[in-house]
Design an enzyme around this catalytic site. Structure first.
Site, PDB file in Angstrom:
ATOM      1  N   ARG A 191      23.919  -6.740  19.756  1.00 26.50           N
ATOM      2  CA  ARG A 191      22.892  -7.299  18.871  1.00 26.50           C
ATOM      3  C   ARG A 191      23.538  -8.140  17.771  1.00 26.50           C
ATOM      4  NH1 ARG A 191      20.639  -5.404  22.479  1.00 26.50           N
ATOM      5  NH2 ARG A 191      18.788  -4.078  22.555  1.00 26.50           N
ATOM      6  N   TYR A 230       3.975  -3.550  18.697  1.00 30.33           N
ATOM      7  CA  TYR A 230       4.566  -4.095  17.470  1.00 30.33           C
ATOM      8  C   TYR A 230       5.042  -5.523  17.714  1.00 30.33           C
ATOM      9  CZ  TYR A 230       8.256  -5.343  14.226  1.00 30.33           C
ATOM     10  OH  TYR A 230       9.047  -6.048  13.347  1.00 30.33           O
ATOM     11  N   ASN A 232       0.831  -1.222   0.000  1.00 28.05           N
ATOM     12  CA  ASN A 232       0.000   0.000   0.000  1.00 28.05           C
ATOM     13  C   ASN A 232       0.859   1.264   0.000  1.00 28.05           C
ATOM     14  OD1 ASN A 232       0.941   0.193   2.602  1.00 28.05           O
ATOM     15  ND2 ASN A 232      -1.073   0.114   3.593  1.00 28.05           N
ATOM     16  N   GLY A 273       3.547  -4.872   6.789  1.00 27.36           N
ATOM     17  CA  GLY A 273       3.195  -4.596   8.176  1.00 27.36           C
ATOM     18  C   GLY A 273       3.826  -3.293   8.612  1.00 27.36           C
ATOM     19  N   ASN A 301      -3.787  -3.153  11.454  1.00 24.95           N
ATOM     20  CA  ASN A 301      -3.027  -3.301  10.201  1.00 24.95           C
ATOM     21  C   ASN A 301      -2.332  -4.666  10.156  1.00 24.95           C
ATOM     22  OD1 ASN A 301      -1.913  -1.654   7.733  1.00 24.95           O
ATOM     23  ND2 ASN A 301      -0.158  -2.724   8.581  1.00 24.95           N
ATOM     24  N   SER A 350      10.280 -11.824  14.176  1.00 25.81           N
ATOM     25  CA  SER A 350      11.374 -11.000  14.719  1.00 25.81           C
ATOM     26  C   SER A 350      11.921 -11.623  15.989  1.00 25.81           C
ATOM     27  CB  SER A 350      10.801  -9.618  15.032  1.00 25.81           C
ATOM     28  OG  SER A 350      11.699  -8.875  15.817  1.00 25.81           O
ATOM     29  N   LYS A 400       3.780  -9.514  16.180  1.00 28.11           N
ATOM     30  CA  LYS A 400       4.594 -10.613  15.627  1.00 28.11           C
ATOM     31  C   LYS A 400       4.348 -11.903  16.405  1.00 28.11           C
ATOM     32  CE  LYS A 400       6.480  -8.300  12.418  1.00 28.11           C
ATOM     33  NZ  LYS A 400       6.031  -8.548  11.062  1.00 28.11           N
TER      34      LYS A 400
HETATM   35  P1  NAD Z   1       9.248  -1.774   5.524  1.00 34.12           P
HETATM   36  O1  NAD Z   1       8.353  -0.834   6.249  1.00 34.12           O
HETATM   37  O2  NAD Z   1      10.348  -1.204   4.711  1.00 34.12           O
HETATM   38  O3  NAD Z   1       8.382  -2.748   4.606  1.00 34.12           O
HETATM   39  C1  NAD Z   1       7.063  -3.113   4.937  1.00 34.12           C
HETATM   40  C2  NAD Z   1       6.191  -2.799   3.739  1.00 34.12           C
HETATM   41  O4  NAD Z   1       4.834  -3.152   4.043  1.00 34.12           O
HETATM   42  C3  NAD Z   1       6.195  -1.315   3.374  1.00 34.12           C
HETATM   43  O5  NAD Z   1       6.518  -1.187   2.011  1.00 34.12           O
HETATM   44  C4  NAD Z   1       4.760  -0.859   3.647  1.00 34.12           C
HETATM   45  O6  NAD Z   1       4.342   0.165   2.747  1.00 34.12           O
HETATM   46  C5  NAD Z   1       3.991  -2.154   3.482  1.00 34.12           C
HETATM   47  N1  NAD Z   1       2.722  -2.226   4.223  1.00 34.12           N
HETATM   48  C6  NAD Z   1       2.486  -1.925   5.526  1.00 34.12           C
HETATM   49  N2  NAD Z   1       1.182  -2.144   5.828  1.00 34.12           N
HETATM   50  C7  NAD Z   1       0.598  -2.604   4.697  1.00 34.12           C
HETATM   51  C8  NAD Z   1      -0.717  -2.991   4.352  1.00 34.12           C
HETATM   52  N3  NAD Z   1      -1.729  -2.931   5.248  1.00 34.12           N
HETATM   53  N4  NAD Z   1      -0.974  -3.422   3.100  1.00 34.12           N
HETATM   54  C9  NAD Z   1       0.021  -3.459   2.163  1.00 34.12           C
HETATM   55  N5  NAD Z   1       1.277  -3.091   2.421  1.00 34.12           N
HETATM   56  C10 NAD Z   1       1.568  -2.664   3.671  1.00 34.12           C
HETATM   57  O7  NAD Z   1       9.828  -2.799   6.601  1.00 34.12           O
HETATM   58  P2  NAD Z   1      10.967  -3.890   6.449  1.00 34.12           P
HETATM   59  O8  NAD Z   1      12.095  -3.470   7.300  1.00 34.12           O
HETATM   60  O9  NAD Z   1      11.190  -4.210   5.041  1.00 34.12           O
HETATM   61  O10 NAD Z   1      10.257  -5.101   7.188  1.00 34.12           O
HETATM   62  C11 NAD Z   1       9.543  -6.115   6.490  1.00 34.12           C
HETATM   63  C12 NAD Z   1       8.897  -7.035   7.494  1.00 34.12           C
HETATM   64  O11 NAD Z   1       9.903  -7.577   8.325  1.00 34.12           O
HETATM   65  C13 NAD Z   1       7.908  -6.349   8.425  1.00 34.12           C
HETATM   66  O12 NAD Z   1       6.835  -7.230   8.673  1.00 34.12           O
HETATM   67  C14 NAD Z   1       8.709  -6.127   9.674  1.00 34.12           C
HETATM   68  O13 NAD Z   1       7.903  -6.053  10.816  1.00 34.12           O
HETATM   69  C15 NAD Z   1       9.581  -7.364   9.686  1.00 34.12           C
HETATM   70  N6  NAD Z   1      10.813  -7.194  10.460  1.00 34.12           N
HETATM   71  C16 NAD Z   1      11.630  -6.152  10.171  1.00 34.12           C
HETATM   72  C17 NAD Z   1      12.776  -5.953  10.919  1.00 34.12           C
HETATM   73  C18 NAD Z   1      13.676  -4.782  10.644  1.00 34.12           C
HETATM   74  O14 NAD Z   1      14.489  -4.446  11.482  1.00 34.12           O
HETATM   75  N7  NAD Z   1      13.616  -4.135   9.501  1.00 34.12           N
HETATM   76  C19 NAD Z   1      13.098  -6.855  11.947  1.00 34.12           C
HETATM   77  C20 NAD Z   1      12.253  -7.932  12.192  1.00 34.12           C
HETATM   78  C21 NAD Z   1      11.104  -8.099  11.432  1.00 34.12           C
HETATM   79  C1  UD1 Z   2      14.468  -2.812  17.815  1.00 37.74           C
HETATM   80  C2  UD1 Z   2      13.112  -3.106  18.414  1.00 37.74           C
HETATM   81  C3  UD1 Z   2      12.647  -4.481  17.986  1.00 37.74           C
HETATM   82  C4  UD1 Z   2      12.642  -4.589  16.475  1.00 37.74           C
HETATM   83  C5  UD1 Z   2      14.028  -4.259  15.931  1.00 37.74           C
HETATM   84  C6  UD1 Z   2      13.956  -4.243  14.443  1.00 37.74           C
HETATM   85  C7  UD1 Z   2      12.999  -1.855  20.514  1.00 37.74           C
HETATM   86  C8  UD1 Z   2      12.922  -1.951  22.005  1.00 37.74           C
HETATM   87  N1  UD1 Z   2      13.157  -3.017  19.851  1.00 37.74           N
HETATM   88  O1  UD1 Z   2      15.397  -3.741  18.320  1.00 37.74           O
HETATM   89  O2  UD1 Z   2      11.323  -4.712  18.452  1.00 37.74           O
HETATM   90  O3  UD1 Z   2      12.288  -5.904  16.054  1.00 37.74           O
HETATM   91  O4  UD1 Z   2      14.429  -2.955  16.401  1.00 37.74           O
HETATM   92  O5  UD1 Z   2      15.085  -3.809  13.875  1.00 37.74           O
HETATM   93  O6  UD1 Z   2      12.905  -0.793  19.953  1.00 37.74           O
HETATM   94  N2  UD1 Z   2      20.794   2.241  19.805  1.00 37.74           N
HETATM   95  C9  UD1 Z   2      21.472   3.361  20.209  1.00 37.74           C
HETATM   96  N3  UD1 Z   2      21.150   4.554  19.629  1.00 37.74           N
HETATM   97  C10 UD1 Z   2      20.184   4.686  18.661  1.00 37.74           C
HETATM   98  C11 UD1 Z   2      19.498   3.502  18.257  1.00 37.74           C
HETATM   99  C12 UD1 Z   2      19.816   2.304  18.854  1.00 37.74           C
HETATM  100  O7  UD1 Z   2      22.348   3.298  21.058  1.00 37.74           O
HETATM  101  O8  UD1 Z   2      19.938   5.793  18.192  1.00 37.74           O
HETATM  102  C13 UD1 Z   2      21.163   0.937  20.398  1.00 37.74           C
HETATM  103  C14 UD1 Z   2      20.037   0.229  21.127  1.00 37.74           C
HETATM  104  O9  UD1 Z   2      19.974   0.610  22.468  1.00 37.74           O
HETATM  105  C15 UD1 Z   2      20.441  -1.242  20.922  1.00 37.74           C
HETATM  106  C16 UD1 Z   2      21.137  -1.249  19.568  1.00 37.74           C
HETATM  107  O10 UD1 Z   2      21.540   0.096  19.327  1.00 37.74           O
HETATM  108  O11 UD1 Z   2      21.370  -1.637  21.900  1.00 37.74           O
HETATM  109  C17 UD1 Z   2      20.234  -1.701  18.431  1.00 37.74           C
HETATM  110  O12 UD1 Z   2      19.042  -0.927  18.454  1.00 37.74           O
HETATM  111  P1  UD1 Z   2      17.932  -1.047  17.313  1.00 37.74           P
HETATM  112  O13 UD1 Z   2      18.567  -0.897  15.979  1.00 37.74           O
HETATM  113  O14 UD1 Z   2      16.828  -0.101  17.656  1.00 37.74           O
HETATM  114  O15 UD1 Z   2      17.434  -2.561  17.419  1.00 37.74           O
HETATM  115  P2  UD1 Z   2      16.864  -3.382  18.678  1.00 37.74           P
HETATM  116  O16 UD1 Z   2      16.846  -2.566  19.902  1.00 37.74           O
HETATM  117  O17 UD1 Z   2      17.602  -4.665  18.733  1.00 37.74           O
END
Ligand code: NAD
Ligand code: UD1
Length: 353
Positions: free
Chosen positions: A232, A150, A32, A83, A100, A125, A154
Site C-alpha cells: 500500500r 463504504y 456529530n 462520514g 449518513n 479514497s 465515496k
Molecule cells: P474519522 O472517523 O476520524 O473522522 C470523521 C468524522 O466525521 C468523525 O469525527 C465523525 O464523528 C464525523 N461524522 C460522521 N458522520 C457525521 C455526520 N453525519 N455529521 C457530522 N459529523 C459526522 O475519519 P478520518 O479517518 O478522519 O476520515 C475523514 C474522511 O476521510 C472520511 O470521510 C473518510 O471516509 C475519508 N477517508 C479516510 C481514510 C482513512 O484511512 N482514514 C482513507 C480515505 C478516505
Molecule cells: C482499507 C479499506 C479501504 C479504505 C482504507 C482506509 C478494505 C478492503 N479496504 O484499505 O476501503 O479506504 O482501508 O484506510 O478494508 N492488514 C493486515 N492485518 C491487519 C490489517 C491490515 O495484514 O490487521 C493488511 C491488509 O491486508 C492490507 C494492508 O495491511 O494489505 C493495509 O490494510 P488497511 O490498513 O486495512 O488498508 P487497505 O486495505 O488499503
C-alpha cells in the site's frame, strides 16, 4: 479563508485544522462526535496556540442546524471530512452508510448552495479505483468496482459532486483521493483513535506494540508482491493535512489571484488528485520499519487473505505536485515513529471529555 470543516474532530480533520491555521486560515468545525472526541479539538487548539477552535456539535443530516450555522457565518469553502468509514461495518449496515454519507452530503450541499458557498474539498479514497487497472495509479485510471458499501459512498459522492459542478459552473469541486493515512502529529497529542478492534494496519500494529493485543494477523503472504504481503501507499497524516491547504488554491485560481502553482488548473472546475507518496510498502515492510525505528517488537502470525483485499495499491502523485505544488515530505520512518509516539502517550486514546 474561513473554512467550514465537517468532521473536524476526527483523525484527518484535527490534523488539517493545524495546517489550516498555520497557513493563516480560520476554521469552524462541525461534527456529530459519532466517531470522535472533542478533546482532539482542545489539543489541536493548544498546538495551534489559540484559545479554542470554533465548534458546533451538528450532524450534517440536520438541515435546520446547518441553516442556522450558515445564517451566522460566512464561509469561503468547505472541507468535507464527515462520514462513516468502517469497511466491515458498512457491509453489515449499508443503509446506515448510504444514509449518513450520501444523505448527509446531499443536505450539506443543498444548504451550501442556498448560502452561495460553492467551494468544496471532498475526502475521497483510493478505494474508488477498486482493483486498479494500472500501477502506479494515475487520476486517469478508470474507477473500479468497490468491494463494500463504504467504498460505494465515496464513488457515488464523487459522481454527485461532479454532476452538480457540471450543472452549475459556479461550483468548484476538489476530490482528494487519499491513499493510506497513518502517523500522527509529531507532538503525540493528537492521532488516530479507533473504536474497538482496529480495521486498519497501523493502529493494529501500535495496539500490539503497546500490549493491548497479543499479535498482528498478517492477511495473506501469497500475493504477487515482493514478500507476498499486501503493498500500500502509506501517507503521513500531516502530509495529507497539508494537501488540503494546497488544494484551497483551486478556489482562488478562478479569481484574479492566480499563483505560480495553480496556473495550470484554471480551466477545470472539478479537480481530482491522488494524495499519496508514490511508494508502495508491504505489511512486513511496515512491521519491520516499526521495530527498527521504535525498538519495539510486533509479534505477528500469517493468516488467510482478507476478503476484498487487493495485492498492490500505490499512486502516481505527480498531478498534485505539478498543479498544487504539494508533495509528501515524510517517509516511512516518520510514519512509524509518530504513530508509536501517539499510541505510547495515549494508550487508551483520548480521555473522556
Ligand atoms: P474519522 O472517523 O476520524 O473522522 C470523521 C468524522 O466525521 C468523525 O469525527 C465523525 O464523528 C464525523 N461524522 C460522521 N458522520 C457525521 C455526520 N453525519 N455529521 C457530522 N459529523 C459526522 O475519519 P478520518 O479517518 O478522519 O476520515 C475523514 C474522511 O476521510 C472520511 O470521510 C473518510 O471516509 C475519508 N477517508 C479516510 C481514510 C482513512 O484511512 N482514514 C482513507 C480515505 C478516505
Ligand atoms: C482499507 C479499506 C479501504 C479504505 C482504507 C482506509 C478494505 C478492503 N479496504 O484499505 O476501503 O479506504 O482501508 O484506510 O478494508 N492488514 C493486515 N492485518 C491487519 C490489517 C491490515 O495484514 O490487521 C493488511 C491488509 O491486508 C492490507 C494492508 O495491511 O494489505 C493495509 O490494510 P488497511 O490498513 O486495512 O488498508 P487497505 O486495505 O488499503
Amino acid at each position: 479563508m474561513n473554512i467550514l470543516v465537517t468532521g473536524g474532530a476526527g483523525f484527518i480533520g484535527s490534523h488539517t485544522l493545524i495546517e489550516l491555521y498555520h497557513a493563516g486560515h480560520t476554521a469552524v468545525v462541525i461534527d456529530n462526535l459519532s466517531n470522535s472526541n472533542p478533546v482532539a479539538l482542545r489539543r489541536a487548539a493548544e498546538l495551534i496556540g489559540v484559545p479554542e477552535i470554533p465548534f458546533h456539535q451538528i450532524d450534517i443530516r440536520d438541515r435546520q442546524a446547518l441553516e442556522q450555522l450558515f445564517a451566522h457565518h460566512t464561509f469561503d469553502a468547505c472541507i468535507h471530512f464527515a462520514g462513516l468509514k468502517a469497511v466491515g461495518e458498512s457491509v453489515a449496515k449499508p443503509w446506515e452508510y448510504y444514509e449518513n454519507n450520501i444523505g448527509g452530503t446531499l443536505t450539506l450541499l443543498d444548504v451550501m448552495r442556498h448560502h452561495h458557498c460553492k467551494n468544496i474539498i471532498f475526502s475521497s479514497s483510493a478505494t474508488v479505483y477498486g482493483d486498479p487497472a494500472e500501477i502506479p495509479i494515475t487520476e486517469n485510471c478508470p474507477k473500479g468496482t468497490c468491494t463494500n458499501p463504504y467504498g460505494w459512498t465515496k464513488s457515488m459522492l464523487e459522481q454527485v459532486l461532479m454532476d452538480i459542478q457540471k450543472a452549475d459552473p459556479e461550483w468548484n469541486v476538489v476530490l482528494l483521493r487519499y491513499f493510506n493515512p497513518v502517523g500522527a502529529h509529531p507532538s503525540g497529542r493528537i492521532g488516530e483513535n479507533p473504536n474497538g478492534i482496529p480495521n486498519n494496519l497501523m493502529p493494529y500494529i501500535t495496539q500490539v506494540a503497546v500490549g493491548k493485543r497479543p499479535e498482528l494477523g498478517v492477511f495473506g503472504d501469497d500475493y504477487d508482491t515482493p514478500d507476498g504481503t499486501g503493498v500500500r501507499d502509506y501517507i503521513h497524516v500531516c502530509d495529507l493535512a497539508a494537501a488540503h491547504v494546497a488544494a484551497l488554491q483551486c478556489f482562488t485560481a478562478h479569481s484574479s489571484q492566480i499563483t505560480a502553482h495553480s496556473s495550470q488548473i484554471t480551466n477545470h472546475k472539478s479537480l481530482i488528485y491522488n494524495i499519496g507518496t508514490g511508494h508502495g510498502y508491504s505489511v512486513l515492510d511496515m512491521v519491520n520499519a516499526f521495530t527498527r525505528v521504535n525498538g519495539v517488537s510486533v509479534p505477528y502470525r500469517i493468516q488467510p487473505r482478507r476478503a476484498g483485499d487487493i495485492a498492490t495499491c500505490y499512486c502516481d502523485p505527480a498531478k498534485a505536485k505539478a498543479e498544487l505544488g504539494w508533495e509528501a515530505k515524510y517517509g516511512i520512518d516518520e510514519m512509524v515513529r509518530d504513530s508509536w509516539n501517539w499510541q505510547r502517550q495515549n494508550p487508551e486514546g483520548y480521555p473522556e471529555p
